[in-house]
Design an enzyme around this catalytic site. Sequence first.
Site, short mmCIF file in Angstrom:
data_model
loop_
_atom_site.label_atom_id
_atom_site.label_comp_id
_atom_site.label_asym_id
_atom_site.label_seq_id
_atom_site.Cartn_x
_atom_site.Cartn_y
_atom_site.Cartn_z
N GLY A 33 76.66 -18.11 33.71
CA GLY A 33 76.17 -18.02 35.08
C GLY A 33 74.80 -17.36 35.15
N GLY A 35 73.18 -16.60 38.03
CA GLY A 35 72.94 -16.08 39.37
C GLY A 35 72.33 -14.69 39.27
N PHE A 36 72.48 -13.89 40.31
CA PHE A 36 71.87 -12.56 40.33
C PHE A 36 72.40 -11.68 39.21
CE2 PHE A 36 71.28 -13.92 44.79
CZ PHE A 36 69.92 -13.72 44.90
N VAL A 101 81.15 -24.84 31.81
CA VAL A 101 82.24 -24.15 31.13
C VAL A 101 83.57 -24.63 31.70
CG1 VAL A 101 83.32 -21.90 30.73
CG2 VAL A 101 80.83 -22.13 30.62
N GLU A 193 72.94 -16.14 60.77
CA GLU A 193 71.61 -16.66 60.45
C GLU A 193 71.51 -18.16 60.69
OE1 GLU A 193 70.46 -13.18 57.20
OE2 GLU A 193 71.17 -15.13 56.50
N ASP A 322 80.47 -11.92 42.41
CA ASP A 322 81.54 -12.43 43.28
C ASP A 322 82.81 -12.76 42.50
OD1 ASP A 322 79.73 -12.22 45.28
OD2 ASP A 322 79.48 -14.36 45.64
#
Length: 453
Positions: A33, A35-36, A101, A193, A322
């Site tokens: 991953g 991501g962040f 994966v 938003e 997450d």
Amino acid sequence: MTAAKEAADLPTAARSGRHEDHRAGRPHVVIIGAGFAGLAAANELGGKEVDVTLIDRRNYHLFVPLLYQVASAALSPADIAEPIRRIVSHHANIEVMLGEVVGIDKESKTVALADGSAVPYDRLIVATGSTHSYFGHDEWEKHATGLKTIEDARQIRGRVLMSFEQAEICPDPARQQSLMTTVIVGAGPTGVEMAGAIAELSRHTLARDFRNINPETARVILVEAGPRVLPAFPPELSEYAHRALTELGVTVMVDTPVEDVTAEGVTVGGRVVPAGTIVWGAGVRASPAGTWLGVETDKAGRVKVGDDLAVPGHADIFVLGDTALAMHDDGQPLPGLAQVAKQQGEHVGGHLYAHLTRGAPMPPFRFKNRGNLATIGRNSAVADFGKTKLKGFVAWLLWGVVHVYLLIGFRNRLLVTMQWLVAYVTYQRGARLITGERKARVRENRRQTSAAE
């Protein structure tokens, strides 16, 4: 037999390929991953005497906090994404793999990929993020799109714009109004938003583009099962956000759980609200990492981890972001925020090298809350820094500065800043393109129009 087990049964050269030399030399860390969390861990390990393999099924890192601006035609996908290889290119010890994966074998310490290959590891970092949760009603997904990927954002943008196009040529006023109605389920930051952005899109950007409809009469409905919008923020900021949304023309419905979602609209309070576009922002569930690992998870699929972010009983596997159920000092789960994921990645990546080379213990992770921000619309946002709380124009300006700063790449920062300045001055959005499922939407809208007649 699982894919991971089948891969483990293959000869070593067949399953690991070019990675077979890792174990003979330097420690090998595999990160799943980009991501962040995964990217932060990789950057911390960059330049160290350790081999890193960063695996992701996409070749880019996505700045998810601004994804709603792609969905509302304010930005293009390339403005908030950066190729992974470019981000880590200055670290010679990091290898990037494009792959999906499908399993993890804890015994053979390999990661199985969809193409049948497997990557061995000495330490494994799992940061595979989350996806949408429809609370047991997965059939709602085809009608209510969540917002996690560029594909999701493009689909929402296409549905919103196509609904206005279909309303323009629809002879039935009632059907026109339903087509120009957008329902957003869930009043967290994403929902708030999105609601503000679509309200501004219809009332300002699209207002002069059509001849047979008036986009200013479009309805945006924000539905929340709980008692207030932005429940993670203090009550006074939630109240401000509620008022600001109302001033934008958004209909806010709290204490109103969704009962059904169909192609025609959303059922709330026993009545159907017809809608041309439905956006889902009410819940998330973790990636299937818990299933791959065969370990305990919570109801949302998050893997329970220790205070060092390792899986209990498996000190060589760390789960972040997450995907992880990590606890705060007060005993409450850490929220699924970008700042949490990034700090976790920095923590594990920053300490893992010493752990691998000197046997230093992994220290416990401590989250430092740097504040929460959410924008509502033009000149309107909220910011919570604990004792300091901001709202209105100052919070909106701060929100913009922070998000531009956090974008990866000078090009993206420059482009986003320029597009925001142009949009602020002209009220126009330049990414109003309908792509993807155009023909399917046309057929569905014609079917519904015929049914109404």
